[in-house]
Design a protein around this motif. Structure first.
Motif, PDB file in Angstrom:
ATOM      1  N   THR A  43       7.417   3.734 -16.716  1.00 34.24           N
ATOM      2  CA  THR A  43       8.097   4.989 -16.370  1.00 34.24           C
ATOM      3  C   THR A  43       7.397   5.654 -15.180  1.00 34.24           C
ATOM      4  OG1 THR A  43       6.632   6.232 -17.825  1.00 34.24           O
ATOM      5  CG2 THR A  43       8.679   5.390 -18.799  1.00 34.24           C
ATOM      6  N   ARG A  44       8.047   6.649 -14.610  1.00 32.23           N
ATOM      7  CA  ARG A  44       7.441   7.432 -13.514  1.00 32.23           C
ATOM      8  C   ARG A  44       6.124   8.046 -13.936  1.00 32.23           C
ATOM      9  NH1 ARG A  44      10.551   8.721  -9.277  1.00 32.23           N
ATOM     10  NH2 ARG A  44      12.665   7.930  -9.454  1.00 32.23           N
ATOM     11  N   GLU A  45       6.071   8.499 -15.187  1.00 31.97           N
ATOM     12  CA  GLU A  45       4.851   9.142 -15.684  1.00 31.97           C
ATOM     13  C   GLU A  45       3.699   8.140 -15.726  1.00 31.97           C
ATOM     14  OE1 GLU A  45       7.880   9.575 -17.144  1.00 31.97           O
ATOM     15  OE2 GLU A  45       8.067  11.633 -16.372  1.00 31.97           O
ATOM     16  N   ILE A  46       4.015   6.913 -16.124  1.00 29.15           N
ATOM     17  CA  ILE A  46       2.959   5.899 -16.170  1.00 29.15           C
ATOM     18  C   ILE A  46       2.455   5.596 -14.760  1.00 29.15           C
ATOM     19  CG2 ILE A  46       2.459   3.469 -16.691  1.00 29.15           C
ATOM     20  CD1 ILE A  46       4.086   3.788 -19.244  1.00 29.15           C
TER      21      ILE A  46
ATOM     22  N   ARG B 258       2.712  -3.504  -5.783  1.00 28.07           N
ATOM     23  CA  ARG B 258       3.644  -4.627  -5.918  1.00 28.07           C
ATOM     24  C   ARG B 258       4.207  -4.681  -7.344  1.00 28.07           C
ATOM     25  NH1 ARG B 258       0.458  -9.269  -4.663  1.00 28.07           N
ATOM     26  NH2 ARG B 258      -0.285  -7.952  -2.961  1.00 28.07           N
ATOM     27  N   PHE B 259       3.314  -4.482  -8.317  1.00 29.72           N
ATOM     28  CA  PHE B 259       3.773  -4.491  -9.709  1.00 29.72           C
ATOM     29  C   PHE B 259       4.741  -3.331  -9.975  1.00 29.72           C
ATOM     30  CE2 PHE B 259       3.161  -2.869 -14.093  1.00 29.72           C
ATOM     31  CZ  PHE B 259       3.808  -3.895 -14.773  1.00 29.72           C
ATOM     32  N   PHE B 260       4.372  -2.115  -9.573  1.00 28.94           N
ATOM     33  CA  PHE B 260       5.246  -0.960  -9.830  1.00 28.94           C
ATOM     34  C   PHE B 260       6.586  -1.116  -9.103  1.00 28.94           C
ATOM     35  CE2 PHE B 260       1.274   1.835 -10.621  1.00 28.94           C
ATOM     36  CZ  PHE B 260       1.310   1.525 -11.971  1.00 28.94           C
ATOM     37  N   ASN B 261       6.546  -1.700  -7.925  1.00 32.36           N
ATOM     38  CA  ASN B 261       7.788  -1.822  -7.153  1.00 32.36           C
ATOM     39  C   ASN B 261       8.774  -2.817  -7.762  1.00 32.36           C
ATOM     40  OD1 ASN B 261       7.120   0.191  -5.436  1.00 32.36           O
ATOM     41  ND2 ASN B 261       6.382  -1.139  -3.790  1.00 32.36           N
ATOM     42  N   LYS B 262       8.310  -3.620  -8.717  1.00 34.50           N
ATOM     43  CA  LYS B 262       9.249  -4.474  -9.460  1.00 34.50           C
ATOM     44  C   LYS B 262      10.212  -3.600 -10.248  1.00 34.50           C
ATOM     45  CE  LYS B 262       6.351  -8.524 -10.079  1.00 34.50           C
ATOM     46  NZ  LYS B 262       5.418  -9.153 -10.995  1.00 34.50           N
TER      47      LYS B 262
ATOM     48  N   LYS C  29       9.681   1.687  -5.018  1.00 35.58           N
ATOM     49  CA  LYS C  29       9.582   1.742  -3.543  1.00 35.58           C
ATOM     50  C   LYS C  29       8.334   2.486  -3.043  1.00 35.58           C
ATOM     51  CE  LYS C  29      14.513   1.241  -2.525  1.00 35.58           C
ATOM     52  NZ  LYS C  29      15.283   1.474  -3.751  1.00 35.58           N
ATOM     53  N   LEU C  30       7.198   2.152  -3.633  1.00 38.43           N
ATOM     54  CA  LEU C  30       5.954   2.774  -3.195  1.00 38.43           C
ATOM     55  C   LEU C  30       5.481   2.120  -1.906  1.00 38.43           C
ATOM     56  CD1 LEU C  30       4.068   2.839  -6.618  1.00 38.43           C
ATOM     57  CD2 LEU C  30       5.135   4.797  -5.465  1.00 38.43           C
ATOM     58  N   ASP C  31       4.908   2.936  -1.036  1.00 38.01           N
ATOM     59  CA  ASP C  31       4.359   2.423   0.207  1.00 38.01           C
ATOM     60  C   ASP C  31       2.837   2.306   0.055  1.00 38.01           C
ATOM     61  OD1 ASP C  31       4.583   1.963   3.235  1.00 38.01           O
ATOM     62  OD2 ASP C  31       3.092   3.577   3.083  1.00 38.01           O
ATOM     63  N   LYS C  32       2.344   1.082   0.251  1.00 42.32           N
ATOM     64  CA  LYS C  32       0.926   0.819  -0.001  1.00 42.32           C
ATOM     65  C   LYS C  32      -0.002   1.772   0.758  1.00 42.32           C
ATOM     66  CE  LYS C  32      -2.644  -2.595   0.540  1.00 42.32           C
ATOM     67  NZ  LYS C  32      -3.058  -3.857   1.150  1.00 42.32           N
ATOM     68  N   ASP C  33       0.305   2.038   2.023  1.00 39.32           N
ATOM     69  CA  ASP C  33      -0.586   2.902   2.822  1.00 39.32           C
ATOM     70  C   ASP C  33      -0.599   4.345   2.335  1.00 39.32           C
ATOM     71  OD1 ASP C  33      -1.538   0.860   4.397  1.00 39.32           O
ATOM     72  OD2 ASP C  33       0.177   0.979   5.769  1.00 39.32           O
ATOM     73  N   LYS C  34       0.592   4.816   1.924  1.00 37.30           N
ATOM     74  CA  LYS C  34       0.652   6.188   1.385  1.00 37.30           C
ATOM     75  C   LYS C  34      -0.139   6.279   0.092  1.00 37.30           C
ATOM     76  CE  LYS C  34       4.819   8.248   3.196  1.00 37.30           C
ATOM     77  NZ  LYS C  34       6.260   8.015   3.076  1.00 37.30           N
ATOM     78  N   VAL C  35       0.026   5.259  -0.754  1.00 40.61           N
ATOM     79  CA  VAL C  35      -0.712   5.248  -2.019  1.00 40.61           C
ATOM     80  C   VAL C  35      -2.215   5.224  -1.740  1.00 40.61           C
ATOM     81  CG1 VAL C  35      -1.141   3.983  -4.164  1.00 40.61           C
ATOM     82  CG2 VAL C  35       1.193   4.172  -3.292  1.00 40.61           C
ATOM     83  N   LEU C  36      -2.610   4.407  -0.745  1.00 43.71           N
ATOM     84  CA  LEU C  36      -4.035   4.315  -0.398  1.00 43.71           C
ATOM     85  C   LEU C  36      -4.608   5.653   0.048  1.00 43.71           C
ATOM     86  CD1 LEU C  36      -4.577   0.892   1.405  1.00 43.71           C
ATOM     87  CD2 LEU C  36      -5.988   1.847  -0.437  1.00 43.71           C
ATOM     88  N   SER C  37      -3.863   6.406   0.866  1.00 38.73           N
ATOM     89  CA  SER C  37      -4.447   7.698   1.282  1.00 38.73           C
ATOM     90  C   SER C  37      -4.489   8.683   0.118  1.00 38.73           C
ATOM     91  CB  SER C  37      -3.781   8.330   2.515  1.00 38.73           C
ATOM     92  OG  SER C  37      -2.529   7.840   2.745  1.00 38.73           O
ATOM     93  N   TYR C  38      -3.534   8.540  -0.803  1.00 37.00           N
ATOM     94  CA  TYR C  38      -3.591   9.372  -2.020  1.00 37.00           C
ATOM     95  C   TYR C  38      -4.845   9.028  -2.834  1.00 37.00           C
ATOM     96  CZ  TYR C  38      -2.403  11.024  -6.722  1.00 37.00           C
ATOM     97  OH  TYR C  38      -2.438  11.618  -7.957  1.00 37.00           O
ATOM     98  N   ILE C  39      -5.085   7.740  -3.019  1.00 34.61           N
ATOM     99  CA  ILE C  39      -6.244   7.298  -3.804  1.00 34.61           C
ATOM    100  C   ILE C  39      -7.550   7.785  -3.178  1.00 34.61           C
ATOM    101  CG2 ILE C  39      -7.560   5.244  -4.590  1.00 34.61           C
ATOM    102  CD1 ILE C  39      -4.802   5.717  -6.020  1.00 34.61           C
TER     103      ILE C  39
END
Ligand SMILES: Nc1ncnc2c1ncn2[C@@H]1O[C@H](COP(=O)(O)OP(=O)(O)OP(=O)(O)O)[C@@H](O)[C@H]1O
Ligand SMILES: [Mg+2]
Length: 249
Positions: free
Chosen positions: A157-160, A223-227, A231-241
């Motif tokens: 889910t989105r929450e996960i 990659r797993f979540f996008n299954k 539609k997550l963007d790896k670079d955006k996620v990286l700057s969030y992390i």
């Protein structure tokens, strides 16, 4: 299996011998003594059921007064050291049996320490309870009937997604650690929350390998979540992390 809840010391000694007969095929005396210590110091009262048997460890559910724990026993015999060699083998050198045993003990202690730091930083992960030699006791994730499933077998889910990425961000920004082996196999989902596990190999964010590892970890998770069509963007996620942005999408 065996229990010390209602038994005298002699009976326990007898059972230790019995146990060694059974577990001796799998565990060496060093491991059996470490397990035994957890009984005598009242950390655990009995083993409930086996949870998993991997290349580097065996994980059991144990209990004390009806409260459950997970016991992760690092193999000292027949271990392939796959992960260990990959992450730290060259750095620390593990070429003989005595070194191996010492190394495995350090590995268990490292998992304990990393779990403490993770939990302290607000990461959703099993709370560590105790480590004795190559045996780690931690919060058990699951119900009394069965352990929590791996994330790979769950509907995401989105929450996960949000909770998972928040945990990885806390691990990075607050604990200063990169997990280094993140995947849908190293999260358990329990009561809709993702629990990060298997964290012994984590490295500090200023480690020479940190950059490569965080990029790989995030690549695998997005990659797993996008299954599930996020539609997550790896670079955006990286700057969030890394704490450079407050949103991952
Ligand atoms: N705290 C826990 N509560 C319930 N189950 C757990 C817990 N910790 C680990 N497990 C179970 O034990 C399995 C192995 O744990 P972990 O991944 O930490 O060990 P491992 O030896 O690195 O295994 P692998 O090589 O398969 O990754 C997990 O996949 C999970 O199913
Ligand atoms: Mg694992």
């Amino acid at each position: 299996m065996f229990s010390s809840d209602y038994e005298g010391k002699e009976k326990i000694e007898e059972r230790l011998k019995e146990t060694q007969k059974v577990f001796g095929y799998v565990f060496d005396r060093f491991t059996i003594l470490n397990i035994y210590k957890l009984f005598t110091d009242n950390t655990i009262g009995r083993f409930e059921f086996p949870i998993a048997s991997g290349k580097e460890s065996l994980v059991f559910a144990a209990s004390k007064n009806n409260k459950f724990f997970a016991v992760k026993i690092y193999k000292t015999v027949a271990s392939t050291f796959k992960n260990i060699e990959r992450y730290a083998g060259q750095r620390w050198g593990i070429d003989n049996t005595r070194n191996k045993r010492k190394f495995i003990m350090q590995w268990a202690h490292r998992e304990f320490r990393n779990l403490s730091e993770a939990v302290g930083a607000g990461v959703i992960a099993p709370v560590p309870v105790k480590v004795v030699g190559n045996v780690l006791v931690m919060q058990y994730i699951g119900t009394k009937r069965k352990p929590a499933p791996l994330m790979k077998d769950c509907i995401i889910t989105r929450e996960i997604v949000a909770d998972t990425l928040k945990s990885v961000r806390m691990l990075y920004t607050k604990a200063g650690l990169v997990h280094g082996d993140l995947s849908e196999y190293n999260f358990l989902v329990h009561r809709k929350k993702p629990y990060m596990i298997d964290i012994a190999q984590a490295v500090e964010t200023d480690d020479a390998m940190a950059r490569v590892l965080i990029e790989r970890d995030i690549g695998i998770m997005t990659r797993f979540f996008n299954k599930f069509e996020y539609k997550l963007d790896k670079d955006k996620v990286l700057s969030y992390i890394r704490g450079e942005s407050n949103v991952f999408r």
